[in-house]
Design a protein around this motif. Structure first.
Motif, short mmCIF file in Angstrom:
data_model
loop_
_atom_site.label_atom_id
_atom_site.label_comp_id
_atom_site.label_asym_id
_atom_site.label_seq_id
_atom_site.Cartn_x
_atom_site.Cartn_y
_atom_site.Cartn_z
N LEU A 1 0.83 -1.20 0.00
CA LEU A 1 0.00 0.00 0.00
C LEU A 1 0.86 1.25 0.00
N ALA A 2 1.97 1.21 0.75
CA ALA A 2 2.87 2.37 0.79
C ALA A 2 3.55 2.59 -0.56
N ASN B 1 2.38 1.84 -3.44
CA ASN B 1 1.39 2.31 -4.41
C ASN B 1 0.88 3.71 -4.10
N SER B 2 1.35 4.28 -3.00
CA SER B 2 0.90 5.61 -2.60
C SER B 2 1.46 6.67 -3.55
N ASP C 1 2.02 9.67 -2.48
CA ASP C 1 2.83 10.54 -1.63
C ASP C 1 4.26 10.00 -1.57
N ILE D 1 5.68 8.67 1.73
CA ILE D 1 5.25 7.33 2.14
C ILE D 1 5.88 6.28 1.25
N ARG D 2 5.97 6.57 -0.06
CA ARG D 2 6.46 5.58 -1.01
C ARG D 2 7.96 5.36 -0.91
#
Length: 300
Positions: A98-99, A101-102, A104, A107-108
């Motif tokens: 999920l991170a 695919n963020s 931001d 986060i990524r």
């Protein structure tokens, strides 16, 4: 075209390609494949016969230690490490996917660095690092900022024991690989599915849980099952940390009685048995999530 050809064509008209059922297709070279299959099974039978009749294996010793208490204790430890490592690693992999695919970058980027590091270094090195973690950080001292209150103050050797270090290394390593498996599953779901969820008023979290993840499971389960089997076999590396898993238990026995080959066969038979069970579980789960696949068996 001669009159004879015209008559033959009229008697046996060709069906359009769109009218041909895939089930009517007959694979070519079936005889050659059957011969190759028979030769393969003959070679396997000869190999099994040679192994079974080899006196150096000492099958009586193998059967004696196959259910030995030390070996069974090692099997339990191996299963525990596999289950705990896979469960925690999968949870971490989902969060990392999920991170990654963020949109931001804050986060990524950390997730990208994590996956790059833990996939780029051997698991054995990571396990040895956590086993010797006290060399780098002899004592863990966690305090509340701007106060003198200690939340945790203890020796690293007391907290990170060999079994904990083994689990920590397996989980962190597994999370990096499961991240890529889960992310590939997410990417296999068309973007239109998420857009449809937005039009229905679903939140991003609801779209992930109720729309994307159920469809992605068909693509996640096969590689995740293979990763689980790899995890089971990778637990043998914790033997370098003196953790009494299946392999270390076999080592501890043959280091005293000198029966190296029979004890290695015992460990191999147990690993084969456990991985075979996992193969069956994986196949059953794949059938469950592949119910909507109407393609004939063998056609992909």
């Amino acid at each position: 075209m001669t009159p004879h050809d015209i008559a033959v064509a009229a008697a046996h008209p060709r069906r359009p390609a769109s009218d041909i059922d895939l089930a009517d297709a007959v694979p070519r070279h079936r005889a050659a494949r059957r011969v190759a299959g028979v030769l393969f099974f003959l070679v396997c039978a000869l190999l099994v016969s040679a192994i079974a009749r080899n006196p150096n294996i000492e099958w009586h010793t193998v059967f004696h230690y196959l259910t030995f208490s030390t070996i069974l204790d090692g099997v339990v430890t191996t299963l525990w490490l596999t289950a705990a490592g896979m469960a925690l690693g999968s949870a971490g992999g989902v969060l990392l996917a999920l991170a990654r695919n963020s949109a931001d970058p804050l986060i990524r980027l950390p997730a990208d660095i994590y996956v790059w590091f833990f996939r780029g270094t051997p698991l054995l090195i990571q396990l040895i690092f956590w086993y010797n973690f006290a060399i780098f950080l002899p004592r863990l001292d966690i305090r509340v900022p701007f106060t003198g209150l200690h939340l945790l103050s203890a020796s690293t050797n007391d907290l990170v024991k060999p079994l904990v270090a083994a689990l920590l290394g397996l989980v962190l390593h597994e999370a990096a690989y499961m991240c890529e498996i889960v992310r590939a599953g997410f990417l296999s779901v068309p973007r239109g599915q998420s857009d449809a969820g937005l039009t229905l008023g679903l939140t991003p979290g609801q779209i992930t849980r109720q729309v994307v993840l159920p469809q992605a499971m068909r693509f996640i389960i096969p590689p995740a099952g293979s990763q689980l089997i790899s995890m089971l076999k990778a637990t043998s590396l914790v033997s370098v940390m003196s953790v009494f898993d299946l392999f270390y238990s076999a080592q501890s026995i043959y280091s005293t009685n000198g029966r190296v080959v029979p004890l290695l066969v015992v460990a191999a038979l147990w690993y084969l048995f456990l991985t075979s069970l996992l193969y069956l579980v994986q196949a059953r789960i794949e059938r469950r999530y592949g119910r909507g696949d109407t393609r004939p068996r063998g056609v992909r």
